[in-house]
Write an enzyme that holds these catalytic residues in place. Structure first.
Site, PDB file in Angstrom:
ATOM      1  N   HIS A 150       6.519   4.090  12.809  1.00 18.71           N
ATOM      2  CA  HIS A 150       6.454   4.126  11.125  1.00 18.71           C
ATOM      3  C   HIS A 150       7.666   5.205  10.919  1.00 18.71           C
ATOM      4  O   HIS A 150       7.328   6.488  10.733  1.00 18.71           O
ATOM      5  CB  HIS A 150       5.315   4.631  10.675  1.00 18.71           C
ATOM      6  CG  HIS A 150       5.046   4.549   9.088  1.00 18.71           C
ATOM      7  ND1 HIS A 150       4.142   3.571   8.628  1.00 18.71           N
ATOM      8  CD2 HIS A 150       5.522   5.269   8.222  1.00 18.71           C
ATOM      9  CE1 HIS A 150       4.282   3.941   7.144  1.00 18.71           C
ATOM     10  NE2 HIS A 150       5.126   4.758   6.891  1.00 18.71           N
ATOM     11  N   ASN A 198      10.298   4.023   3.139  1.00 20.39           N
ATOM     12  CA  ASN A 198      10.159   3.780   4.419  1.00 20.39           C
ATOM     13  C   ASN A 198      11.363   2.840   4.723  1.00 20.39           C
ATOM     14  O   ASN A 198      12.070   2.351   4.012  1.00 20.39           O
ATOM     15  CB  ASN A 198       8.759   2.927   4.256  1.00 20.39           C
ATOM     16  CG  ASN A 198       7.680   3.501   3.941  1.00 20.39           C
ATOM     17  OD1 ASN A 198       6.964   4.175   4.829  1.00 20.39           O
ATOM     18  ND2 ASN A 198       7.074   3.247   2.981  1.00 20.39           N
ATOM     19  N   HIS A 222      10.472   6.957   8.279  1.00 28.34           N
ATOM     20  CA  HIS A 222      11.276   6.944   6.846  1.00 28.34           C
ATOM     21  C   HIS A 222      12.723   7.127   7.078  1.00 28.34           C
ATOM     22  O   HIS A 222      13.000   7.642   8.094  1.00 28.34           O
ATOM     23  CB  HIS A 222      10.257   8.066   6.058  1.00 28.34           C
ATOM     24  CG  HIS A 222       9.007   7.722   5.559  1.00 28.34           C
ATOM     25  ND1 HIS A 222       8.609   8.331   4.559  1.00 28.34           N
ATOM     26  CD2 HIS A 222       8.125   7.068   6.205  1.00 28.34           C
ATOM     27  CE1 HIS A 222       7.185   7.930   4.204  1.00 28.34           C
ATOM     28  NE2 HIS A 222       7.102   7.102   5.392  1.00 28.34           N
ATOM     29  N   ARG A 236       0.781  -1.192   0.015  1.00 31.81           N
ATOM     30  CA  ARG A 236       0.001  -0.202  -0.025  1.00 31.81           C
ATOM     31  C   ARG A 236       0.887   1.216   0.152  1.00 31.81           C
ATOM     32  O   ARG A 236       0.890   2.148  -1.134  1.00 31.81           O
ATOM     33  CB  ARG A 236      -1.044   0.157   1.364  1.00 31.81           C
ATOM     34  CG  ARG A 236      -1.963   1.106   1.139  1.00 31.81           C
ATOM     35  CD  ARG A 236      -1.762   2.376   1.863  1.00 31.81           C
ATOM     36  NE  ARG A 236      -1.136   2.302   3.124  1.00 31.81           N
ATOM     37  CZ  ARG A 236      -0.710   3.413   3.436  1.00 31.81           C
ATOM     38  NH1 ARG A 236      -0.583   4.571   2.857  1.00 31.81           N
ATOM     39  NH2 ARG A 236      -0.410   3.512   4.898  1.00 31.81           N
ATOM     40  N   ASP A 237       1.579   1.295   0.956  1.00 33.27           N
ATOM     41  CA  ASP A 237       2.330   2.723   1.062  1.00 33.27           C
ATOM     42  C   ASP A 237       3.650   2.815   0.214  1.00 33.27           C
ATOM     43  O   ASP A 237       3.844   3.902  -0.227  1.00 33.27           O
ATOM     44  CB  ASP A 237       2.970   2.865   2.525  1.00 33.27           C
ATOM     45  CG  ASP A 237       3.418   3.990   3.040  1.00 33.27           C
ATOM     46  OD1 ASP A 237       3.286   5.215   2.068  1.00 33.27           O
ATOM     47  OD2 ASP A 237       4.159   4.280   4.041  1.00 33.27           O
ATOM     48  N   CYS A 277       6.080   9.539   0.826  1.00 40.63           N
ATOM     49  CA  CYS A 277       4.702  10.356   1.083  1.00 40.63           C
ATOM     50  C   CYS A 277       4.477  11.153  -0.378  1.00 40.63           C
ATOM     51  O   CYS A 277       5.235  12.142  -0.497  1.00 40.63           O
ATOM     52  CB  CYS A 277       4.605  11.083   2.340  1.00 40.63           C
ATOM     53  SG  CYS A 277       3.196  11.909   2.591  1.00 40.63           S
TER      54      CYS A 277
END
Length: 314
Positions: free
Chosen positions: A223, A265, A225, A30-31, A256
């Site tokens: 979470h 990430n 980065h 997803r991300d 993002c």
């Protein structure tokens, strides 16, 4: 000593307190894929999810029900879920931005969702078209309806450490905002370093701020980065404070789309290598995971940014 032995970290227990086991919340499908310049075919996404499940990852964030106008790379959410060959004991949460997204998720038979909030005023207005306080009016019916339907709900909180428009974000502000998501009914709160500026000291300060406000580390996830190369160090700082869930992305995919300075990430392989070296259980087969990320890098036509993938996959 054989060549393969050189590719395994020596297990050396940490001198500090660490959890016995960490849950890896895999966000690559997803991300990671939502930031690709071109859409990845649904067949590739399905194989990606299948490979990740076979590698032992317990949570695979599968897709998002954001409007295709904003995230065209995930416009195939319904088709992907309809064709998904779900593995037993694997959770497949999806991101839901609003009630329309929740309607789509319920129609698709989803049993676990996540909502995405902001810890700062500017990012809330730019990303959610809402103010810092006003955003909760949008989330309340989503969370309450989802819980009434028996769904688990996770809250993502972005810009927890730094905002490109506002600068450093006060830890107390983040803790207050996060507490409101938990009060709405979110069962877990993921603290996002959206632009990758956090350092371990900031992580300690923020987790402590949550503790002072009555929120323990058992409901927190992190979470990170890796914009400034701090993601692993920040993760270790969070683990020492009792956080047991870490978001990461296979091969280091992602960023993002609303924060131009954000890079990928934390790579799941890099996280697994560190956890293996510390003797922390996680249940993931590193060889299978590296092979999966190397395969996906081939599909995307570029090398994986994960250092462990590069080291082990050649």
């Amino acid at each position: 000593m054989g060549a393969r032995e050189l590719d395994l970290p020596e297990r050396v227990a940490s001198s500090g307190e660490l959890p016995e086991r960490v849950t890896i919340w895999e966000v690559g499908a997803r991300d990671g894929l939502q930031n690709e310049s071109v859409s990845v075919p649904v067949e590739v996404k399905l194989e990606f999810l299948d490979r990740l499940a076979r590698a032992g990852l317990p949570v695979l964030e599968a897709t998002s029900f954001v409007h295709p106008k904003w995230v065209p790379q995930l416009a195939d959410a319904e088709e992907l879920l309809a064709r998904l060959d779900a593995h037993d004991q694997v959770r497949y949460p999806v991101l839901v931005p609003n009630e329309k997204g929740l309607d789509r998720a319920l129609a698709a038979g989803v049993r676990e969702i996540a909502v995405f909030a902001s810890a700062t005023e500017t990012f809330a207005r730019r990303n959610l078209n809402s103010g810092l306080d006003e955003q909760f009016a949008m989330f309340e019916p989503v969370v309450s309806r989802a819980r009434a339907e028996g769904l688990e709900v996770r809250g993502y909180l972005s810009m927890c450490f730094g905002d490109p428009w506002e600068g450093a974000v006060p830890a107390e502000q983040v803790a207050r905002t996060g507490a409101r998501l938990l009060d709405l009914g979110c069962g877990q709160l993921s603290l996002g370093d959206t632009i990758g500026v956090a350092t371990p000291g900031q992580v300690e300060r923020l987790v402590s701020a949550f503790g002072a406000a009555g929120t323990g580390p058992d409901v927190l996830a992190v979470h990170f980065h890796d914009t400034y190369g701090q993601a692993l160090a920040n993760t270790l700082a969070a683990l020492r404070l009792g956080v047991c869930t870490v978001d990461s992305s296979a091969g280091g995919l992602g960023g993002c789309p609303y924060a131009e300075s954000a890079t990928g990430n934390l790579a799941t392989e890099d996280l697994v290598w560190m956890l293996d070296g510390l003797g922390v259980e996680h249940g993931v087969d590193l060889d299978a995971l590296v092979a999966t990320s190397a395969w996906m890098a081939g599909k995307l036509g570029r090398p994986s940014p994960s250092r462990v993938v590069r080291a082990l996959a050649g």
